[in-house]
Write a protein that holds these residues in place. Sequence first.
Motif, mmCIF file in Angstrom:
data_model
loop_
_atom_site.group_PDB
_atom_site.id
_atom_site.type_symbol
_atom_site.label_atom_id
_atom_site.label_comp_id
_atom_site.label_asym_id
_atom_site.label_seq_id
_atom_site.Cartn_x
_atom_site.Cartn_y
_atom_site.Cartn_z
ATOM 1 N N ASN A 1 0.792 -1.073 0.011
ATOM 2 C CA ASN A 1 0.147 0.041 -0.017
ATOM 3 C C ASN A 1 1.157 1.453 0.034
ATOM 4 O O ASN A 1 0.559 2.167 -0.833
ATOM 5 N N TYR A 2 1.995 1.079 0.799
ATOM 6 C CA TYR A 2 3.008 2.383 0.966
ATOM 7 C C TYR A 2 3.508 2.590 -0.578
ATOM 8 O O TYR A 2 3.442 3.777 -1.179
ATOM 9 N N SER B 1 0.963 4.245 -3.204
ATOM 10 C CA SER B 1 0.524 5.225 -2.868
ATOM 11 C C SER B 1 1.635 6.195 -3.552
ATOM 12 O O SER B 1 1.563 7.532 -3.951
#
Length: 225
Positions: free
Chosen positions: A197-198, A201
Amino acid sequence: GNRTVHSPFNAIAWREEGTVELWDDEETEELVPLAKTIDECIVQPIRSQHQLVTAATLHLFLVHLKLRDHLAALRRYVLMNAGDFADALASMFFAGLQEGVDWCNASKANRVLELALKVTNHNTDPYSSHLTLGVDATSTPHKNRGMKALDFLSFDYNVEWPLTLVLTPSSMKLYNRIFLFLLQQKRVAFVLRDIWNYFSSQAASASYTNRAYIRQLEMFRHEIQ
């Protein structure tokens, strides 16, 4: 040379050749093998009583004490067969680790257990009330928050005698070994998802070099699926 022994059945005399003599009320003599006498007078009554006691014990545990329902509850919660409960419990613990919470405290751990049961509606299950979380006081939390960060946790399943004859401390140790193994797998999945997810993004605003690195991560993710 015969030795006469009194019996509730008849008078018994042992002969050297391994047979016995039985005299009835009319004093008629009959030779009976000793092995047959032992089988009919001792072995068969013991077997009959064994069958009766076994049937009564099974009825007590399976019908009256509902042992199978207790085992199903252990499978549901400790072995994480109830996926919604397992995900809720693990996510709360992992989120706390991210925030630096020290879970090496039985009160904190049991509050998380109660909340996980409540949010998944398993608190209405009467068997969930037997569950508590224990903490190994001799262990120190893993400061690196790695795969074994929660290995000091263990489930207790509190029941009364005679269920304790089956759900023994040694059997609960085996259940907890499986629980910790499953919790470790969930920990790995949680961290990998957090990393993914990091990077996802950051992908839009990343430089060309970082985009190439993210592409390598995407390829690696595809390979391990």
